[in-house]
Design an enzyme around this catalytic site. Structure first.
Site, PDB file in Angstrom:
ATOM      1  N   HIS A 108      30.090  50.726   5.041  1.00 39.06           N
ATOM      2  CA  HIS A 108      28.716  50.221   4.910  1.00 39.06           C
ATOM      3  C   HIS A 108      28.711  48.700   5.008  1.00 39.06           C
ATOM      4  O   HIS A 108      29.104  48.008   4.069  1.00 39.06           O
ATOM      5  CB  HIS A 108      28.124  50.708   3.575  1.00 39.06           C
ATOM      6  CG  HIS A 108      26.736  50.219   3.344  1.00 39.06           C
ATOM      7  ND1 HIS A 108      26.224  49.980   2.104  1.00 39.06           N
ATOM      8  CD2 HIS A 108      25.739  49.898   4.222  1.00 39.06           C
ATOM      9  CE1 HIS A 108      24.982  49.544   2.213  1.00 39.06           C
ATOM     10  NE2 HIS A 108      24.672  49.480   3.489  1.00 39.06           N
ATOM     11  N   GLU A 160      31.193  48.035   1.969  1.00 40.30           N
ATOM     12  CA  GLU A 160      31.569  49.123   1.060  1.00 40.30           C
ATOM     13  C   GLU A 160      32.379  50.132   1.874  1.00 40.30           C
ATOM     14  O   GLU A 160      31.906  50.616   2.909  1.00 40.30           O
ATOM     15  CB  GLU A 160      30.320  49.803   0.486  1.00 40.30           C
ATOM     16  CG  GLU A 160      29.641  48.990  -0.616  1.00 40.30           C
ATOM     17  CD  GLU A 160      28.374  49.663  -1.152  1.00 40.30           C
ATOM     18  OE1 GLU A 160      28.219  49.749  -2.363  1.00 40.30           O
ATOM     19  OE2 GLU A 160      27.536  50.086  -0.322  1.00 40.30           O
ATOM     20  N   ASN A 185      23.335  49.888  -3.064  1.00 41.36           N
ATOM     21  CA  ASN A 185      21.942  50.315  -2.892  1.00 41.36           C
ATOM     22  C   ASN A 185      21.475  51.181  -4.051  1.00 41.36           C
ATOM     23  O   ASN A 185      20.299  51.147  -4.423  1.00 41.36           O
ATOM     24  CB  ASN A 185      21.764  51.053  -1.561  1.00 41.36           C
ATOM     25  CG  ASN A 185      21.620  50.066  -0.416  1.00 41.36           C
ATOM     26  OD1 ASN A 185      21.472  48.863  -0.649  1.00 41.36           O
ATOM     27  ND2 ASN A 185      21.694  50.550   0.807  1.00 41.36           N
ATOM     28  N   SER A 245      23.785  53.710   4.956  1.00 39.96           N
ATOM     29  CA  SER A 245      23.697  52.959   3.708  1.00 39.96           C
ATOM     30  C   SER A 245      23.376  53.867   2.532  1.00 39.96           C
ATOM     31  O   SER A 245      23.347  53.397   1.407  1.00 39.96           O
ATOM     32  CB  SER A 245      22.704  51.811   3.828  1.00 39.96           C
ATOM     33  OG  SER A 245      21.529  52.225   4.436  1.00 39.96           O
TER      34      SER A 245
END
Ligand code: COA
Length: 666
Positions: A428, A440, A478, A407
């Site tokens: 991800h 992602e 993130n 991540s």
């Protein structure tokens, strides 16, 4: 050329709509059908009529791209009235989807015939709207308010079998839809169909009026803050109280108002953004690698979730772990995931068994030699990942795609340990991976356009939304979320309590407040992530309270305490934490003050948008709308606010200049 044609076969007029890709009811379609209905009523050689569509579907609703503009005649409500007033009976022949205005047109027809696989619905609420062409008044008069209410208020379509059961359609076609519809039109050519004009029916039936208040309670939870949901319930209730004319007038008024609402603009934005996200900007693609078999390395929560998802999508999956015990535990996790879906009624017991049978547990890397796509989902440690990718590079066949579910780690560095960096990417997933829609697709420096396109296709076919992201710490989601959390941390030091921050953002529409998210996911996870960053990349004060909590073993729900106390099995404010925040603020020389909820929202949203601008400038995201798709589908951002970039653009248009003036640390 007009998208609507009128032909005649054995005294049956056939109105055919052909407006690819989904026969959306644009002005030209409305005009074409209107004129065709006028024409059939003027012709003596036509006794009954079939309304049918070419291509993959019946009409999938109003043309969404026209909805932000002033309506142009003929208006859809006038068209449906015109169809209903036809002196010759019209049979709607439905394949694919009859959605929104498509279903309203079908409701104007005297009869409805549908293919077995057809789906029928009024999904306008999902676009922040209610139907505006009499659908909310005709549908309950046809199938009863109890059946119509969830269709209008929740917007989920139903299948042909259910539609037949409810009386929404008259017949299911099991053969050629066109032939069946023509035969049906001949059968009913002489029938008296006056009673089938739904606008002439008295009030809609309702057995128990508490259904409206119950639905309001449900909507307040599930569609929190969505204005169209409230309007949808009110307008269906009207069908049980007032004449068709009055109900339809109210429906039209509210529908036009909602069309102008920021919520509808936001929901339409995200509708198109999700479709755009799946499109590659690469030109001249060569042959795409075939992906038919998948392997997942690591059978923890993420790995098991990813394996569950691909097996549910019908792919054979190898699940690899370091020991028999670990792989057995992973299989149990997958079984648990599937059992949950059975409990929720999303899967039959037999389907769960068949899905499980697609998963092959193994402890041997050699079993992955012929796999098309291998996804690593182990701990977030670069050394472990490098070792795994080195091994995979030696074992996997040439052309196999190797992906990491990291991540935040540097996927370029992972790719560099292989001899095939063009086939190494990040994938991800979000937890729980078999449920959360977002993936992602992280494009490494050397990843080939064909690999990216093949993965985008796989993700879309399997039912998730893939968004391409470039390599940076935390990718799109993130990285931005970290800035949002930073702002929440600063607000806390400045005097807003965790509960005030969480409540303000929850009321704004976030699925959860940022400090509750920390407690749920475990404060130690982000602690470790921050520790992996160079010190100058972490804000010097924003996470000091968080770090102290972890060091006191207050890691969130799993340890019974974090920002909140869970001793009584629910999140309760904790005087100890408030005191800790106060002391930390003093130590950091931050003066505490009263902070308004508006300031909390504004600063957290600005933090997101500013980082989003940077991400765009660096080419990490391809489009601002991709960032919105990431936040709506992966971070609980309220869909009806369109995502952080759309929200910022429509409410705080000066973000761009602020971002340049005020560079911030994450
Ligand atoms: N108006 C305008 N364009 C529409 C549309 C509509 N009502 N419905 C779909 N489209 C477009 C999509 O934007 C997409 O365009 P693109 O290929 O340029 O990206 C194309 O049609 C195909 O749609 P997509 O969703 O990718 O196809 P699908 O087969 O997965 O799903 C539908 C088809 C019809 C189920 C889905 O598009 C849908 O739900 N549409 C909206 C229906 C709706 O809300 N109607 C009420 C409108 S008020």
């Amino acid at each position: 050329m007009t998208p609507v044609q009128l032909t005649v076969e054995d005294a049956v007029g056939i109105i055919t709509v052909d407006k690819p890709p989904v026969n959306a009811i644009s002005q030209s379609v409305r005009q074409g059908i209107y004129d065709a209905v006028t024409a059939i009523n003027a012709r003596d050689d036509i006794q009954s009529v079939v309304l049918i569509c070419e291509g993959r579907t019946f009409m999938a609703g109003a043309d969404i791209s026209e909805l932000g503009k002033p309506p142009v005649p003929p208006f859809l409500n006038d068209l449906v009235d015109h169809i209903e007033a036809s002196e010759k009976p019209i049979v709607a022949a439905i394949h694919g989807q009859a959605l929104g205005g498509g279903l309203e047109i079908a409701l104007g027809c005297a009869y409805r015939l549908a293919e077995q696989k057809a789906r029928l619905g009024l999904p306008e609420v999902k676009l922040g709207l209610i139907p505006g062409a009499g659908g909310t008044q005709r549908l309950p008069r046809l199938i009863g308010a109890e059946n119509a209410l969830p269709m209008v208020a929740e917007g989920n379509p139903i299948n042909a079998a259910k539609a037949l059961d409810m009386g929404l359609i008259d017949k299911v076609s099991e053969g050629s839809l066109r032939e069946d519809a023509i035969a049906f039109a001949k059968e009913i050519a002489d029938a008296d169909f006056d009673s089938r004009r739904l606008s002439l029916r008295p009030l809609a039936e309702v057995t128990d009026t508490t259904v409206f208040s119950d639905t309001r309670i449900k909507a307040a939870k599930r569609q929190r803050g969505v204005l169209a949901a409230e309007a949808a319930i009110d307008v269906v209730e009207l069908s049980t109280q007032v004449s068709f004319k009055n109900g339809a007038a109210k429906e039209r008024e509210w529908s036009l108002q909602l069309r102008q609402s920021p919520q509808s603009a936001a929901l339409r934005h995200i509708f198109f953004a999700e479709r755009e996200a799946a499109k590659t900007t690469d030109k001249h693609l060569g042959e795409l690698p075939n992906i038919e078999t998948i392997a997942v390395i690591g059978a923890g929560t993420m790995g098991a979730g990813i394996a569950t998802f691909f097996a549910l999508a019908g792919y054979p999956v190898s699940l690899l772990e370091i020991s028999e015990d670990a792989v057995t535990a992973g299989m149990q996790r997958i079984e648990g995931n599937l059992q949950q879906s059975v409990k929720r009624g999303q899967l039959s017991g037999a389907q769960a068994q068949n899905t499980l049978a697609l998963i092959h547990p193994t402890v041997s890397y050699d079993d992955l030699a012929e796999t098309d796509l291998v996804i690593e989902a182990v701990f977030e440690r670069m050394d472990i990942k490098e070792e795994i990718f080195g091994k995979l590079d030696r074992i996997c066949k040439p052309g196999a795609i190797l992906a990491s579910n990291t991540s935040y780690l540097d996927v370029n560095q992972i790719a560099a340990v292989t001899s095939r960096p063009e086939s190494v990417v990040g994938l991800h997933f979000f937890s729980p991976a078999h449920i959360m829609k977002l993936v992602e697709i992280v494009r490494t420096e050397q990843a080939s356009a064909e690999v990216m396109a093949a993965l985008a296709g796989l993700i879309k076919r399997s039912g998730k939304i893939g968004v391409q992201a470039g390599v940076c710490h935390g990718f799109i989601g993130n990285r931005m979320y970290q800035c949002y959390q930073r702002e929440a941390g600063l607000l806390m030091l400045e005097g807003a309590s965790p509960k005030q921050i969480d409540d303000a953002l929850y009321d704004f529409g976030m699925a959860m407040g940022p400090l509750s998210v920390f407690d749920l996911s475990g404060l130690d996870i982000s602690y470790m992530m921050r520790k992996s960053l160079p010190a100058d990349q972490v804000h010097p004060t924003a996470f000091q309270v968080h770090d102290q909590l972890v060091e006191m073993d207050r890691k969130g729900r799993k340890t019974g305490a974090g920002f909140y106390n869970y001793a009584n099995n629910k999140a309760e404010e904790d005087a100890f934490v408030i005191e800790l925040i106060k002391k930390t603020a003093e130590k950091c020389r931050v003066k505490q003050r009263t902070i308004s909820n508006e300031e909390i929202i504004k600063r957290c949203m600005t933090a997101l948008a500013e980082e989003g601008e940077k991400i765009l400038a660096e080419g990490i995201a391809q489009r601002a709308s991709d960032i919105d798709v990431v936040f709506v589908n992966g971070y609980g951002f309220p869909r009806h606010r369109g995502g952080p970039m759309h929200y910022s653009e429509t409410t705080q248009p000066s973000t761009k200049s602020r971002s340049a003036e005020n560079p911030v640390q994450r």
